[in-house]
Design an enzyme around this catalytic site. Sequence first.
Site, PDB file in Angstrom:
ATOM      1  N   LYS A  85      -2.450   6.314  -5.851  1.00  0.00           N
ATOM      2  CA  LYS A  85      -1.090   6.187  -6.398  1.00  0.00           C
ATOM      3  C   LYS A  85      -0.935   4.771  -6.920  1.00  0.00           C
ATOM      4  O   LYS A  85      -0.885   3.804  -6.153  1.00  0.00           O
ATOM      5  CB  LYS A  85      -0.046   6.464  -5.313  1.00  0.00           C
ATOM      6  CG  LYS A  85       0.051   7.922  -4.969  1.00  0.00           C
ATOM      7  CD  LYS A  85       1.325   8.193  -4.166  1.00  0.00           C
ATOM      8  CE  LYS A  85       1.188   9.463  -3.377  1.00  0.00           C
ATOM      9  NZ  LYS A  85       0.892   9.224  -1.948  1.00  0.00           N
ATOM     10  N   PHE A 108      -7.441   3.449  12.964  1.00  0.00           N
ATOM     11  CA  PHE A 108      -7.220   3.735  11.543  1.00  0.00           C
ATOM     12  C   PHE A 108      -5.797   4.204  11.245  1.00  0.00           C
ATOM     13  O   PHE A 108      -5.542   4.752  10.179  1.00  0.00           O
ATOM     14  CB  PHE A 108      -8.241   4.777  11.060  1.00  0.00           C
ATOM     15  CG  PHE A 108      -9.664   4.318  11.241  1.00  0.00           C
ATOM     16  CD1 PHE A 108     -10.262   3.477  10.303  1.00  0.00           C
ATOM     17  CD2 PHE A 108     -10.396   4.672  12.368  1.00  0.00           C
ATOM     18  CE1 PHE A 108     -11.565   3.020  10.480  1.00  0.00           C
ATOM     19  CE2 PHE A 108     -11.696   4.217  12.559  1.00  0.00           C
ATOM     20  CZ  PHE A 108     -12.284   3.392  11.612  1.00  0.00           C
ATOM     21  N   GLU A 131       0.923   2.382   9.267  1.00  0.00           N
ATOM     22  CA  GLU A 131       2.327   2.138   9.575  1.00  0.00           C
ATOM     23  C   GLU A 131       3.149   3.214   8.867  1.00  0.00           C
ATOM     24  O   GLU A 131       2.786   3.688   7.798  1.00  0.00           O
ATOM     25  CB  GLU A 131       2.754   0.752   9.092  1.00  0.00           C
ATOM     26  CG  GLU A 131       2.246  -0.338  10.010  1.00  0.00           C
ATOM     27  CD  GLU A 131       2.761  -1.715   9.606  1.00  0.00           C
ATOM     28  OE1 GLU A 131       3.872  -1.827   9.070  1.00  0.00           O
ATOM     29  OE2 GLU A 131       2.018  -2.678   9.828  1.00  0.00           O
ATOM     30  N   ASN A 158     -11.102  -0.222   5.290  1.00  0.00           N
ATOM     31  CA  ASN A 158      -9.928  -0.821   4.639  1.00  0.00           C
ATOM     32  C   ASN A 158     -10.269  -1.401   3.264  1.00  0.00           C
ATOM     33  O   ASN A 158      -9.461  -1.342   2.339  1.00  0.00           O
ATOM     34  CB  ASN A 158      -9.307  -1.906   5.536  1.00  0.00           C
ATOM     35  CG  ASN A 158      -8.247  -1.312   6.458  1.00  0.00           C
ATOM     36  OD1 ASN A 158      -7.986  -0.106   6.425  1.00  0.00           O
ATOM     37  ND2 ASN A 158      -7.630  -2.142   7.272  1.00  0.00           N
ATOM     38  N   CYS A 189      -2.378  -5.341   6.863  1.00  0.00           N
ATOM     39  CA  CYS A 189      -3.792  -4.970   7.087  1.00  0.00           C
ATOM     40  C   CYS A 189      -4.679  -5.159   5.864  1.00  0.00           C
ATOM     41  O   CYS A 189      -5.598  -5.963   5.886  1.00  0.00           O
ATOM     42  CB  CYS A 189      -3.865  -3.531   7.566  1.00  0.00           C
ATOM     43  SG  CYS A 189      -2.924  -3.282   9.059  1.00  0.00           S
ATOM     44  N   LYS A 228       5.808  -0.587   2.412  1.00  0.00           N
ATOM     45  CA  LYS A 228       5.644   0.848   2.156  1.00  0.00           C
ATOM     46  C   LYS A 228       6.864   1.567   2.713  1.00  0.00           C
ATOM     47  O   LYS A 228       7.654   0.975   3.466  1.00  0.00           O
ATOM     48  CB  LYS A 228       4.345   1.375   2.761  1.00  0.00           C
ATOM     49  CG  LYS A 228       4.307   1.360   4.280  1.00  0.00           C
ATOM     50  CD  LYS A 228       2.964   1.802   4.821  1.00  0.00           C
ATOM     51  CE  LYS A 228       2.764   3.301   4.639  1.00  0.00           C
ATOM     52  NZ  LYS A 228       1.556   3.764   5.375  1.00  0.00           N
TER      53      LYS A 228
HETATM   54  C1  UGA Z   1      -3.889   0.537   6.381  1.00  0.00           C
HETATM   55  C2  UGA Z   1      -4.899   1.698   6.411  1.00  0.00           C
HETATM   56  O1  UGA Z   1      -4.464   2.732   5.536  1.00  0.00           O
HETATM   57  C3  UGA Z   1      -5.040   2.251   7.836  1.00  0.00           C
HETATM   58  O2  UGA Z   1      -6.042   3.254   7.869  1.00  0.00           O
HETATM   59  C4  UGA Z   1      -5.427   1.119   8.773  1.00  0.00           C
HETATM   60  O3  UGA Z   1      -5.511   1.550  10.116  1.00  0.00           O
HETATM   61  C5  UGA Z   1      -4.375   0.014   8.690  1.00  0.00           C
HETATM   62  O4  UGA Z   1      -4.282  -0.458   7.314  1.00  0.00           O
HETATM   63  C6  UGA Z   1      -4.800  -1.103   9.601  1.00  0.00           C
HETATM   64  O5  UGA Z   1      -5.858  -1.688   9.342  1.00  0.00           O
HETATM   65  O6  UGA Z   1      -4.159  -1.318  10.632  1.00  0.00           O
HETATM   66  P1  UGA Z   1      -1.194   0.428   6.353  1.00  0.00           P
HETATM   67  O7  UGA Z   1      -1.383  -0.994   5.940  1.00  0.00           O
HETATM   68  O8  UGA Z   1      -0.295   0.728   7.493  1.00  0.00           O
HETATM   69  O9  UGA Z   1      -2.620   1.100   6.727  1.00  0.00           O
HETATM   70  O10 UGA Z   1      -0.632   1.241   5.111  1.00  0.00           O
HETATM   71  P2  UGA Z   1      -1.284   2.005   3.868  1.00  0.00           P
HETATM   72  O11 UGA Z   1      -0.758   3.383   3.848  1.00  0.00           O
HETATM   73  O12 UGA Z   1      -2.744   1.825   3.824  1.00  0.00           O
HETATM   74  O13 UGA Z   1      -0.628   1.215   2.632  1.00  0.00           O
HETATM   75  C7  UGA Z   1      -1.022  -0.122   2.322  1.00  0.00           C
HETATM   76  C8  UGA Z   1      -0.447  -0.531   0.971  1.00  0.00           C
HETATM   77  O14 UGA Z   1      -1.093   0.159  -0.083  1.00  0.00           O
HETATM   78  C9  UGA Z   1       1.042  -0.251   0.794  1.00  0.00           C
HETATM   79  O15 UGA Z   1       1.629  -1.364   0.147  1.00  0.00           O
HETATM   80  C10 UGA Z   1       1.080   0.977  -0.102  1.00  0.00           C
HETATM   81  O16 UGA Z   1       2.242   1.078  -0.898  1.00  0.00           O
HETATM   82  C11 UGA Z   1      -0.151   0.724  -0.972  1.00  0.00           C
HETATM   83  N1  UGA Z   1      -0.726   1.971  -1.544  1.00  0.00           N
HETATM   84  C12 UGA Z   1      -1.287   2.892  -0.726  1.00  0.00           C
HETATM   85  C13 UGA Z   1      -0.691   2.155  -2.920  1.00  0.00           C
HETATM   86  O17 UGA Z   1      -0.183   1.306  -3.677  1.00  0.00           O
HETATM   87  N2  UGA Z   1      -1.238   3.284  -3.436  1.00  0.00           N
HETATM   88  C14 UGA Z   1      -1.816   4.230  -2.656  1.00  0.00           C
HETATM   89  O18 UGA Z   1      -2.309   5.234  -3.193  1.00  0.00           O
HETATM   90  C15 UGA Z   1      -1.835   4.025  -1.269  1.00  0.00           C
END
Ligand code: UGA
Length: 436
Positions: free
Chosen positions: A258, A156, A159, A214, A267, A327
């Site tokens: 957000k 979980f 990045e 996810n 992912c 991100k």
């Molecule tokens: C995601 C999951 O959060 C991890 O728990 C999981 O392990 C991972 O996929 C995976 O399957 O390997 P990740 O893709 O690294 O992690 O990044 P996130 O922090 O989830 O962000 C994903 C996207 O959502 C980004 O573009 C971010 O800007 C966007 N986001 C995230 C938002 O627009 N608003 C938010 O509140 C949160």
Amino acid sequence: MKIGIIGTGFVGLSFAAALGSKGYQVLAIDSDLDKVKKINTGNPPFYEPKLSTLLKEALKKGLEVSSDIEQAVKTSDLIFITVGTPTTSEGKINLKSLKGVAAEIGQILAHSKNKPVIVIKSTVVPETNRAIKEIIEKESKKKSGKDFGIISNPEFLREGRAVDDTFNPHIVVIGGEDSKTINKVKKFYEGFYKNVPYITTNTQTAEMIKYANNSFLATKISFINQIANICQSIPGTNVDDVAKAIGIDPRIGKQFLKAGPGYGGSCLPKDLRALISFSENFGQDPTLLKAVQKTNTQQVENLISFMTKILTRFEGKKISILGLSFKEDSDDIRESVSINLIKKLLKHKAKIVAHDPMAIENTRKIIGDKISYTKSIDEALKDSECAVIMTPWKLYSKLNNKDLKLMKNKIIVDTRRLLIKKKLDAKYYATGLGLK
Ligand code: UGA
């Protein structure tokens, strides 16, 4: 206990470095020789905060990195598989690498007395572990549960926070077919982690947990993005205040609310596609998941409409794109909305100058010289007619009137509302706010 880790992406390398730094004997394997060479110099093949320091420490202690899968299979007690599972062009999960590794493991086990537990960390649709077990059994002519074990152990980590998340996961999920194998993996984790909740299940439930997790995160983002779009039509409304208030409700929770230009990365988009395609195979119509996906892909179109209202047209205008990675704290541009926006603005004949602290090289590989790139904020803003904040890198929240002076037209489009509290001498438009 000897640990083998096959695949040195975000998950595999962070895990290998974390274990190695604590003195575990780890052999990390990757078939890409250039990657192996680079990792052995202490440099990860991608940008991830804290990883380089941790890797160097691990290499001095218990970590070895090579392409020798045979050694890993013959000597490891636990073999973690952390290879990529991308999607095919039809949106299905692509298990080619995973199945290839499983076949190799089986062929090696056929000539080995070792009885390892094979732990699949790669994200895979339910019942993949069973298929992997069958491949290993076929190739090795040995029996799961007796000659080797198989465990589903989804990951979980995020990045940009891979190191912290590897050391402090919120959960450890262990899916297996027999309690002896499950307990062996649990015991290993209990030696590494303190105070982590464990969930033990069968393999297919563990596989499903990862997709449900996810998908729910993606749902939260699309939900708040849709609320943000509605807020834009109500003068004076602020989506962040809405998110803050609903997030205090413990049934909702404050994280992943957000609003922004849509989720990207390697992912969430891929896992949603895979789960949709997987459920359709069973005749299910995953309407909610499809809506989440549609809401997300429409978000860039909404941004274009938002910008059109402000700029009227894009042709010949110099537009600064601030942030390319999907991100902050990452150089990863896979499915980054920023890249998608650039492609669309190019179709409208805008002149793009792109800024990012880390992701320029990766972007150049995709977009080439159709746009210009800079690591200097001043250069990015010079003579610009509009600056669009796409990625919430911390440095963008420090932008001030002195920086903006360089612009031709001081117009800021802020998709993350980083500058909302600043008194800017500029026309400031943030998505998710009702225009007054
Ligand atoms: C995601 C999951 O959060 C991890 O728990 C999981 O392990 C991972 O996929 C995976 O399957 O390997 P990740 O893709 O690294 O992690 O990044 P996130 O922090 O989830 O962000 C994903 C996207 O959502 C980004 O573009 C971010 O800007 C966007 N986001 C995230 C938002 O627009 N608003 C938010 O509140 C949160």
